[in-house]
Each structure stands twice: as C-alpha cells, then as structure tokens.
Design a protein around this motif. Structure first.
Motif, PDB file in Angstrom:
ATOM      1  N   MET A 133      -9.817   2.268   4.321  1.00  0.00           N
ATOM      2  CA  MET A 133      -9.906   2.707   2.931  1.00  0.00           C
ATOM      3  C   MET A 133      -9.714   1.537   1.969  1.00  0.00           C
ATOM      4  O   MET A 133     -10.388   1.439   0.927  1.00  0.00           O
ATOM      5  CB  MET A 133      -8.848   3.782   2.668  1.00  0.00           C
ATOM      6  CG  MET A 133      -8.932   4.404   1.281  1.00  0.00           C
ATOM      7  SD  MET A 133      -7.762   5.766   1.075  1.00  0.00           S
ATOM      8  CE  MET A 133      -6.216   4.879   1.226  1.00  0.00           C
ATOM      9  N   GLY A 134      -8.811   0.605   2.302  1.00  0.00           N
ATOM     10  CA  GLY A 134      -8.625  -0.573   1.450  1.00  0.00           C
ATOM     11  C   GLY A 134      -9.873  -1.436   1.378  1.00  0.00           C
ATOM     12  O   GLY A 134     -10.255  -1.924   0.299  1.00  0.00           O
ATOM     13  N   HIS A 135     -10.551  -1.631   2.498  1.00  0.00           N
ATOM     14  CA  HIS A 135     -11.785  -2.417   2.489  1.00  0.00           C
ATOM     15  C   HIS A 135     -12.887  -1.704   1.714  1.00  0.00           C
ATOM     16  O   HIS A 135     -13.682  -2.361   1.014  1.00  0.00           O
ATOM     17  CB  HIS A 135     -12.235  -2.685   3.923  1.00  0.00           C
ATOM     18  CG  HIS A 135     -11.445  -3.755   4.601  1.00  0.00           C
ATOM     19  ND1 HIS A 135     -11.559  -5.090   4.282  1.00  0.00           N
ATOM     20  CD2 HIS A 135     -10.502  -3.685   5.584  1.00  0.00           C
ATOM     21  CE1 HIS A 135     -10.740  -5.801   5.042  1.00  0.00           C
ATOM     22  NE2 HIS A 135     -10.081  -4.969   5.841  1.00  0.00           N
ATOM     23  N   GLN A 136     -12.936  -0.385   1.821  1.00  0.00           N
ATOM     24  CA  GLN A 136     -13.938   0.346   1.056  1.00  0.00           C
ATOM     25  C   GLN A 136     -13.686   0.227  -0.445  1.00  0.00           C
ATOM     26  O   GLN A 136     -14.630   0.073  -1.238  1.00  0.00           O
ATOM     27  CB  GLN A 136     -13.932   1.818   1.470  1.00  0.00           C
ATOM     28  CG  GLN A 136     -14.548   2.076   2.832  1.00  0.00           C
ATOM     29  CD  GLN A 136     -16.020   1.692   2.871  1.00  0.00           C
ATOM     30  OE1 GLN A 136     -16.413   0.744   3.559  1.00  0.00           O
ATOM     31  NE2 GLN A 136     -16.839   2.390   2.115  1.00  0.00           N
ATOM     32  N   MET A 137     -12.433   0.262  -0.852  1.00  0.00           N
ATOM     33  CA  MET A 137     -12.122   0.101  -2.276  1.00  0.00           C
ATOM     34  C   MET A 137     -12.458  -1.308  -2.756  1.00  0.00           C
ATOM     35  O   MET A 137     -12.946  -1.503  -3.884  1.00  0.00           O
ATOM     36  CB  MET A 137     -10.639   0.415  -2.521  1.00  0.00           C
ATOM     37  CG  MET A 137     -10.304   1.892  -2.408  1.00  0.00           C
ATOM     38  SD  MET A 137      -8.632   2.304  -2.965  1.00  0.00           S
ATOM     39  CE  MET A 137      -7.652   1.365  -1.801  1.00  0.00           C
ATOM     40  N   SER A 138     -12.229  -2.309  -1.916  1.00  0.00           N
ATOM     41  CA  SER A 138     -12.590  -3.685  -2.294  1.00  0.00           C
ATOM     42  C   SER A 138     -14.097  -3.834  -2.460  1.00  0.00           C
ATOM     43  O   SER A 138     -14.589  -4.457  -3.417  1.00  0.00           O
ATOM     44  CB  SER A 138     -12.080  -4.666  -1.235  1.00  0.00           C
ATOM     45  OG  SER A 138     -10.674  -4.649  -1.179  1.00  0.00           O
ATOM     46  N   PHE A 180      -1.352  -7.030   6.315  1.00  0.00           N
ATOM     47  CA  PHE A 180      -2.260  -5.932   5.971  1.00  0.00           C
ATOM     48  C   PHE A 180      -2.893  -6.152   4.598  1.00  0.00           C
ATOM     49  O   PHE A 180      -3.256  -5.191   3.917  1.00  0.00           O
ATOM     50  CB  PHE A 180      -1.490  -4.606   5.977  1.00  0.00           C
ATOM     51  CG  PHE A 180      -0.670  -4.394   7.213  1.00  0.00           C
ATOM     52  CD1 PHE A 180      -1.258  -3.939   8.374  1.00  0.00           C
ATOM     53  CD2 PHE A 180       0.690  -4.684   7.216  1.00  0.00           C
ATOM     54  CE1 PHE A 180      -0.505  -3.749   9.514  1.00  0.00           C
ATOM     55  CE2 PHE A 180       1.447  -4.496   8.350  1.00  0.00           C
ATOM     56  CZ  PHE A 180       0.850  -4.038   9.506  1.00  0.00           C
ATOM     57  N   SER A 181      -3.012  -7.411   4.187  1.00  0.00           N
ATOM     58  CA  SER A 181      -3.531  -7.731   2.847  1.00  0.00           C
ATOM     59  C   SER A 181      -4.867  -8.454   2.887  1.00  0.00           C
ATOM     60  O   SER A 181      -5.275  -9.072   1.892  1.00  0.00           O
ATOM     61  CB  SER A 181      -2.515  -8.598   2.083  1.00  0.00           C
ATOM     62  OG  SER A 181      -1.265  -7.946   1.998  1.00  0.00           O
ATOM     63  N   ALA A 182      -5.560  -8.405   4.010  1.00  0.00           N
ATOM     64  CA  ALA A 182      -6.843  -9.109   4.098  1.00  0.00           C
ATOM     65  C   ALA A 182      -7.879  -8.513   3.163  1.00  0.00           C
ATOM     66  O   ALA A 182      -8.762  -9.227   2.652  1.00  0.00           O
ATOM     67  CB  ALA A 182      -7.350  -9.074   5.538  1.00  0.00           C
ATOM     68  N   HIS A 183      -7.805  -7.233   2.901  1.00  0.00           N
ATOM     69  CA  HIS A 183      -8.784  -6.600   2.017  1.00  0.00           C
ATOM     70  C   HIS A 183      -8.577  -6.989   0.555  1.00  0.00           C
ATOM     71  O   HIS A 183      -9.377  -6.598  -0.310  1.00  0.00           O
ATOM     72  CB  HIS A 183      -8.695  -5.076   2.150  1.00  0.00           C
ATOM     73  CG  HIS A 183      -7.294  -4.545   1.987  1.00  0.00           C
ATOM     74  ND1 HIS A 183      -6.431  -4.427   3.039  1.00  0.00           N
ATOM     75  CD2 HIS A 183      -6.621  -4.129   0.886  1.00  0.00           C
ATOM     76  CE1 HIS A 183      -5.275  -3.934   2.617  1.00  0.00           C
ATOM     77  NE2 HIS A 183      -5.362  -3.762   1.304  1.00  0.00           N
ATOM     78  N   MET A 184      -7.518  -7.741   0.249  1.00  0.00           N
ATOM     79  CA  MET A 184      -7.276  -8.184  -1.127  1.00  0.00           C
ATOM     80  C   MET A 184      -7.947  -9.523  -1.425  1.00  0.00           C
ATOM     81  O   MET A 184      -7.861 -10.027  -2.560  1.00  0.00           O
ATOM     82  CB  MET A 184      -5.766  -8.296  -1.373  1.00  0.00           C
ATOM     83  CG  MET A 184      -5.030  -6.971  -1.203  1.00  0.00           C
ATOM     84  SD  MET A 184      -3.240  -7.136  -1.326  1.00  0.00           S
ATOM     85  CE  MET A 184      -3.073  -7.693  -3.000  1.00  0.00           C
ATOM     86  N   LEU A 185      -8.621 -10.135  -0.446  1.00  0.00           N
ATOM     87  CA  LEU A 185      -9.276 -11.428  -0.672  1.00  0.00           C
ATOM     88  C   LEU A 185     -10.358 -11.365  -1.753  1.00  0.00           C
ATOM     89  O   LEU A 185     -10.460 -12.291  -2.584  1.00  0.00           O
ATOM     90  CB  LEU A 185      -9.869 -11.940   0.649  1.00  0.00           C
ATOM     91  CG  LEU A 185      -8.852 -12.422   1.689  1.00  0.00           C
ATOM     92  CD1 LEU A 185      -9.566 -12.854   2.964  1.00  0.00           C
ATOM     93  CD2 LEU A 185      -8.029 -13.576   1.130  1.00  0.00           C
ATOM     94  N   VAL A 217      -6.776  -4.575 -12.640  1.00  0.00           N
ATOM     95  CA  VAL A 217      -5.390  -4.121 -12.439  1.00  0.00           C
ATOM     96  C   VAL A 217      -5.358  -2.846 -11.608  1.00  0.00           C
ATOM     97  O   VAL A 217      -4.520  -2.689 -10.699  1.00  0.00           O
ATOM     98  CB  VAL A 217      -4.705  -3.935 -13.803  1.00  0.00           C
ATOM     99  CG1 VAL A 217      -3.357  -3.229 -13.638  1.00  0.00           C
ATOM    100  CG2 VAL A 217      -4.509  -5.270 -14.497  1.00  0.00           C
ATOM    101  N   ARG A 218      -6.275  -1.917 -11.884  1.00  0.00           N
ATOM    102  CA  ARG A 218      -6.311  -0.677 -11.094  1.00  0.00           C
ATOM    103  C   ARG A 218      -6.631  -0.961  -9.625  1.00  0.00           C
ATOM    104  O   ARG A 218      -6.001  -0.414  -8.714  1.00  0.00           O
ATOM    105  CB  ARG A 218      -7.345   0.284 -11.686  1.00  0.00           C
ATOM    106  CG  ARG A 218      -6.926   0.919 -12.997  1.00  0.00           C
ATOM    107  CD  ARG A 218      -7.726   2.200 -13.237  1.00  0.00           C
ATOM    108  NE  ARG A 218      -9.162   1.947 -13.193  1.00  0.00           N
ATOM    109  CZ  ARG A 218      -9.917   1.656 -14.255  1.00  0.00           C
ATOM    110  NH1 ARG A 218      -9.346   1.571 -15.460  1.00  0.00           N
ATOM    111  NH2 ARG A 218     -11.212   1.454 -14.132  1.00  0.00           N
ATOM    112  N   ALA A 219      -7.612  -1.829  -9.387  1.00  0.00           N
ATOM    113  CA  ALA A 219      -7.979  -2.146  -8.002  1.00  0.00           C
ATOM    114  C   ALA A 219      -6.850  -2.877  -7.287  1.00  0.00           C
ATOM    115  O   ALA A 219      -6.540  -2.588  -6.117  1.00  0.00           O
ATOM    116  CB  ALA A 219      -9.248  -2.990  -7.989  1.00  0.00           C
ATOM    117  N   LEU A 220      -6.195  -3.817  -7.987  1.00  0.00           N
ATOM    118  CA  LEU A 220      -5.111  -4.556  -7.355  1.00  0.00           C
ATOM    119  C   LEU A 220      -3.919  -3.645  -7.041  1.00  0.00           C
ATOM    120  O   LEU A 220      -3.285  -3.768  -5.981  1.00  0.00           O
ATOM    121  CB  LEU A 220      -4.681  -5.703  -8.276  1.00  0.00           C
ATOM    122  CG  LEU A 220      -3.577  -6.617  -7.736  1.00  0.00           C
ATOM    123  CD1 LEU A 220      -4.051  -7.323  -6.474  1.00  0.00           C
ATOM    124  CD2 LEU A 220      -3.148  -7.629  -8.803  1.00  0.00           C
TER     125      LEU A 220
END
Length: 690
Positions: free
Chosen positions: A87-92, A144-149, A119-122
């Motif tokens: 879900m995190g990767h999909q949001m990114s 577990f923060s790879a999708h934040m790149l 800000v909402r995405a982060l």
C-alpha cells in the motif's frame, strides 16, 4: 468464559478452510480445455503452472491450518506487513503520477498546493512505516521506509522521469528485503515438520491409547467442531448475500431459499463437515431445550454422550456420503438434503423421547404433587406423539417410498410407539395414586405394556430390514447401503430380540425362586414387626428367604430381576442342593461346646459377668461347659450380640472376649479370685489330682 486466545485460534484458521474450499470447487480441467481452444502454445505454457499452483495452494493452506497458534499469528503479522508495504508503494506511485499531471517541478515551499500534497503523502508514508515496524516488533523504522524514496527525490527537485524510476527502485529494494527475510526463515517449516515427526516417532504404532491421546489432544487444541462450524456459517452468510443479489431470491419461498443456500454450502468435503457439526450443535440445542422444559436448569447437567447431538451429526454425514450428495447438481442436492435433514430430525425426536420417558415415569411413580411438572411432561409427550406421526404422514403422501424414506417413516413410528407406552404406564401410576392403594399385579401390567411396545418396535425394525435387503438384492446395491442394513439388523433387530428374551428369562427365573420360598404366617409377621426393607411399607403378606429375612413377594421379585442375592445380607436366594434348608427359627448347636474338655473340670460356681452390647444393653452370660450355647437370630437393629464362649483346648470362662476367643484357665481363676475373695481357699492347680 471465552478467552481471546480461543477466539483467535478459531478465527485465524478459517481463511485456510475458505481457501481449501475454493480450490476444491475450482475446475482446472475445464480451464485447461478453454486454454486449448484458445491456443495450443498457451496451453503448453500455462497448463503445468496452473496444476503446480493448484497443488501448492492445497499444501500451503493445509500447513497454515495445522500450524500452532503462535506461528499463525506471526504469519498473519508478516502478511499484514507485506500488505502495508504494498500500500505504501502504491501511494508513492500515485503521488508521483499526480505530480506529473500537475507539471510543477519547482520548490515545494513556493507552491502551497504542492506543499500540501507533499505533506499529506509524507504523513501517510510515515504512518505506514511506523505500523510496519510496530507489527514486526522492531524500532528500525528505516527498514520499512523504502517507499519514501520518491518523496525524498521530490524534495531534492528530481525530475518526473527520474521520480518514476526511483519508484521502481524503491519497489526493488523492498522486494530484496522480503527475499532476504524469506531466505533467513526458509528452514522454519522444515524445523517445525522435523519437531512434529520426532514427537510422532516417539509413539509406537502398536500403542493405540497413546495414538488416541495424541488425536484427542490435537482435536481439542484445534477446536475442530467450533472451527468447522464457524467456517460453515461464514460460507452460508456469503451464499445468502449472493443469492439475494442474484435473480433467485425469497420470492420463490423462504424455505426453498434457505434450502438452496444450504445446499450450495455443502458442495465440498470441508463444507459438508461444517454442516455436520452445525447439525450436531443444533440437535444439542434442541435436546437441551427439551431437558430445560422438563426439569429446569438442573436437568442440563446430563453428560450422556448420546444426548449431545453426536448421533444426529454422524447420521447426517453417513447419509450424505451414501447418497453421493457432493456430486449431485444443485437442484437434486437441495431435494436430497431436504430428505436427509428430515431423517436427522426424526433421530433428534427419538433422543427427546429417550430423555422424556424416565422423567415422566419418575413423576408418576414418585407421586409428585407438582402440577406444573406433570403438565410440562405431558405436553412434551403429546408433542412427541403427534408431530412424528404427522411428519410420517406428510412424507409418505408427497414422496415415493424407498429404503431411506422407509427408515424415516419407521423412526417416526418408533418414536410414537415409545411415547404411547410411556403414557400408558404413566396413566397406570396415576390411577394407583387416585385410588390411594396399590393396584394388584401392577408390575405384571407394566411389563406386558412394555413387552407389547417392544414387540411392535421389533416388528417395525424387521420390516425395515426385510425391505432394505430386498431392495439391495433386486434393486440398486451399494456398500454403504449394505453396511447400513447390517448395522440396522444388529442394533434394532438382534439386540432388541436378545434384550427381550433375556428379560423374559429373568422374570421366569425370579418367579420360580419366589414360588420356592415359604410364606410368612401371621404370627411370624407379628413377631417380626418390621416393614419391607425394599419398599419400606408395612407387610400383611411376605415371603421368608433362606437367610431369615422378610420381604414382599412382588418387591423381592423386582429385586431378583437385577440381583440374585438377598438385599440385606447378600446371601444366595436359592441354596445349593447339598446343603439342607433350615427352617426359620431353628437352633443349631455348636459342636465345639457340646462336651467339656477332659483336662479342665467344672468350676466351683457359676459366675455372672456383665457385658455391654452395641446399643448399650446389658446381657448376663454364664459360661458353663455342660451347657450348650445357642445361636440366636439377631433382631433387625442388631442391638444384642451373641456372647458364646468357644474353647479350643481350654474351657471358656467368664473372662472370655466377646469374639469367642479361647481363654486361659489361670486367667479365669485369677479373675475369679479377684471378683470373689471368699473363694480364695479353692484348691490350686498343684493341689489338684490329675
């Protein structure tokens, strides 16, 4: 009280059963035929892949189903973490695509709307990473923060094309982390399987009791009945919702709608087992309701295994397997399931009759004055008398008679016959209460009523077996049908005949023994002056056993149906032929006391000694060698003890014990001198002539 661990133990295993049920319903053959019609190359590529995935799904679901609860919880936590990462990767990706549509590549603080989106995405990405770390019980949130790149790339003003590439790279990093984790835990299933194998290997195959203990332990630890019941109810709820949304709805009738939904929920072995346990629990609820209506809360503590719905569940499963319920089309399955449920209902009614009979007969025999208890018992009897007959009439009217329908009708008839016999015996007891005096030969009348009912039940069972054998020989034959006929013949024909013949022989033997006993006269009854020890009622007539006890003839005959000994002293009612039968009140002399011992002369005088009996009474006993001791019959309260003095090589004296142990001559003389000082000049042993 239910614990959270027990609830989780059931709920976390239900998805595995749902997957197994879905895989069973999947028709891989038809799908491969569809691929063959589309393209031969596609069939060659995907045929073996599909079959491998099919078998792998069965294996994985079975493994998850039998895992311990702790490992299942960990597995679900890992699966949930994987879903959160996805879900995190999909949001990114959605954020990067949205930014490319807006077309703004400048600094974020210069554009308020772009800053707001960032800000909402982060924030959402930080929440996802924190939840993943919490589920995996670690503080390393950066794992577990790879999708934040892609968001970090947006801060450093990376272009849109590089942002999409960075999204792909972040997904690759997450996939690598998952692969490393799987490699690190690759041998966990192997270690679990090896530990289980070692535990099973320690059990010898011939040790049946230990195998049964292991099986029962697994049965209780997995909560198999509750698990399959919850699984079936989930499946049934889904089927109800799907039927409501489809064209087939409640307009055709509520009963047909429910039966259609139930038949759709027994199309696999897993759902059939679930329906079996559900039927068992429903039968248990009906039986407990019957107990509650008859006896209140105290009657619910009956731990009879046959009254726990086990019979109904097993009947349901056997009938479904014998008739091939799983392989039938939906409409035929619905019709056959209707018949099977009727048979299970008749079995439940028969169990209710077995519960009702002793309670109603107990109310009549005990002369209970509570009217409400009698009303409840009679109401249940009337229901069990009318409803099975009505159901048998409707079934025989609307359906063509075959072997299984004959079993259904015969079960209804047997239930009505049993209840009829119970009501007749209850009426006899009530007539006796209304008269205020015992009915003559009531026991014989009750026996003949029971015998008539059992004879009719035996005739019905013989008819069912004969029809089933005829249909198996000249009609459709099957192994399960033949097995049912054999079991029915043994349980309902052979055992009934054996029990009836045994009861007849017991009554004949008891009557013969009672007729051989002497009748008590009026003088003997007046001298006896006690009640019957079996029924505690006064005796105007009685029989006397060979051990000298008085009983009513009818009471003793009932006792002899169960035991062949005296109720008081457990002596045989019929003595052996070699031992002569003594008359009541005869006196048997003790041969050891018939003649005095030659080495001991008679004492100078008779001595009286006071002994205290068991009830505080006093009895004077004179020990004289020239007198015979008489054995007296003890009274009914055993208040007096027989104080016979028996000598074994010595003459008994006044110092003898109550048990009749031999005494010493010098002890007797010293006791005599102590109690009678005036006789101290009696000759000593050395002065006496030999």
């Amino acid at each position: 009280m239910l614990r959270l661990e027990d609830v989780a133990n059931v709920l976390l295993r239900v998805p595995s059963l749902l997957v197994l049920d879905l895989l069973y319903k999947c028709d891989i053959e038809s799908f491969t035929h569809h691929l063959r019609a589309s393209s031969e190359d596609m069939l060659f590529k995907y045929k073996y892949v599909l079959w491998n995935m099919y078998y792998l799904g069965h294996f994985a679901s079975t493994v998850v189903l039998v895992l311990p609860l702790g490992h299942i919880v960990q597995l679900y936590l890992h699966v949930l973490t994987a879903l959160l990462l996805y879900m995190g990767h999909q949001m990114s990706r959605e954020y990067v695509v949205a930014e490319s549509q807006y077309g703004y590549d400048g600094a974020l603080f210069l554009h308020p709307s772009a800053l707001n989106r960032f800000v909402r995405a982060l924030t959402s990405q930080i929440i996802v990473a924190t939840l993943c770390a919490f589920l995996m019980r670690t503080r390393r949130v950066w794992l577990f923060s790879a999708h934040m790149l892609p968001l970090l790339g947006r801060v450093f003003l990376i272009s849109q094309d590089y942002a999409l590439t960075l999204t792909t790279v972040s997904m690759g990093i997450t996939a690598a982390e998952v692969a490393i984790f799987l490699l690190m835990n690759l041998f966990v299933p192997y270690r679990l399987a090896r530990a289980m194998y070692q535990q099973i290997a320690q059990i010898e195959v011939t040790d049946l009791y230990r195998l049964l203990a292991v099986g029962m332990s697994l049965w209780h630890s997995f909560a198999v009945p509750v698990l399959f019941s919850v699984f079936w109810f989930v499946l049934f709820g889904v089927q109800l919702v799907s039927n409501v949304k489809s064209s087939t709805s409640i307009q055709e009738g509520l009963l047909l709608y429910l039966l259609t939904s139930v038949s759709e929920c027994c199309a696999s072995p897993y759902s059939l087992l679930g329906l079996t346990f559900v039927v068992s629990y429903l039968a248990l609820g009906l039986l407990n309701l019957c107990k509650f209506c008859l006896g209140g809360y105290t009657a619910l503590h009956n731990h009879n295994v046959m009254h726990r719905g086990v019979t109904e569940g097993v009947t349901m499963l056997l009938l479904a397997l014998q008739t091939g319920l799983l392989d039938l089309p939906a409409l035929q399955r619905c019709f056959l399931l209707f018949i099977i449920l009727f048979i299970v209902l008749t079995s439940t009614l028969q169990s209710m009759s077995e519960i009702t009979e002793p309670i109603v007969l107990g109310l009549g025999a005990s002369r209970n004055r509570c009217v409400w208890k009698h009303v409840r018992g009679l109401s249940m009897c009337l229901f069990l008398l009318v409803f099975p007959g009505f159901m048998a009439f409707k079934i025989s009217q609307f359906f063509h008679m075959d072997f299984w329908l004959l079993i259904l009708v015969s079960s209804c008839m047997l239930t009505s016959l049993q209840v009829t016999g119970t009501l007749l015996i209850y009426c006899l007891f009530m007539v006796e209460v209304w008269r205020g005096a015992a009915l003559p030969s009531l026991d014989e009348v009750v026996y003949y009523v029971n015998a008539l009912c059992r004879a009719l039940e035996f005739a019905v069972a013989v008819c069912v077996v004969a029809y089933g054998a005829w249909e198996s020989l000249w009609g459709e034959w099957s192994w399960i049908g033949a097995s049912v006929i054999i079991i029915h013949s043994y349980c309902n024909v052979w055992l009934r005949a054996q029990a009836g013949w045994k009861s007849f022989l017991l009554r004949q033997e008891a009557a013969r023994k009672i007729n051989s006993l002497p009748q008590a006269s009026a003088e003997q009854l007046q001298e006896h002056g006690d009640v019957c020890a079996i029924c505690f009622q006064d005796m105007t007539t009685a029989v006397i056993t060979y051990c000298g006890h008085f009983f009513h003839g009818s009471c003793l005959r009932k006792w002899l149906y169960v035991q062949e000994t005296c109720p008081m002293c457990h002596s045989p009612i019929k003595p052996s032929a070699s031992v002569p039968t003594p008359a009541v009140g005869d006196v048997q002399p003790n041969p050891a006391q018939a003649q005095p011992h030659p080495n001991h002369p008679e004492p100078a005088a008779e001595h009286s000694d006071t002994h205290e009996g068991e009830q505080g009474q006093v009895e004077n006993e004179v020990c004289s060698p020239d007198k015979k001791s008489k054995s007296e019959t003890p009274s009914r309260n055993n208040s007096l003890q027989d104080l016979n003095c028996s000598g074994s090589g010595a003459t008994a004296g006044p110092c003898c014990s109550l048990e009749g142990s031999p005494c010493n001559k010098r002890d007797c003389e010293s006791e005599h001198r102590t109690n009678h000082p005036s006789d101290s000049n009696s000759p000593k042993d050395s002065d006496r002539e030999p």
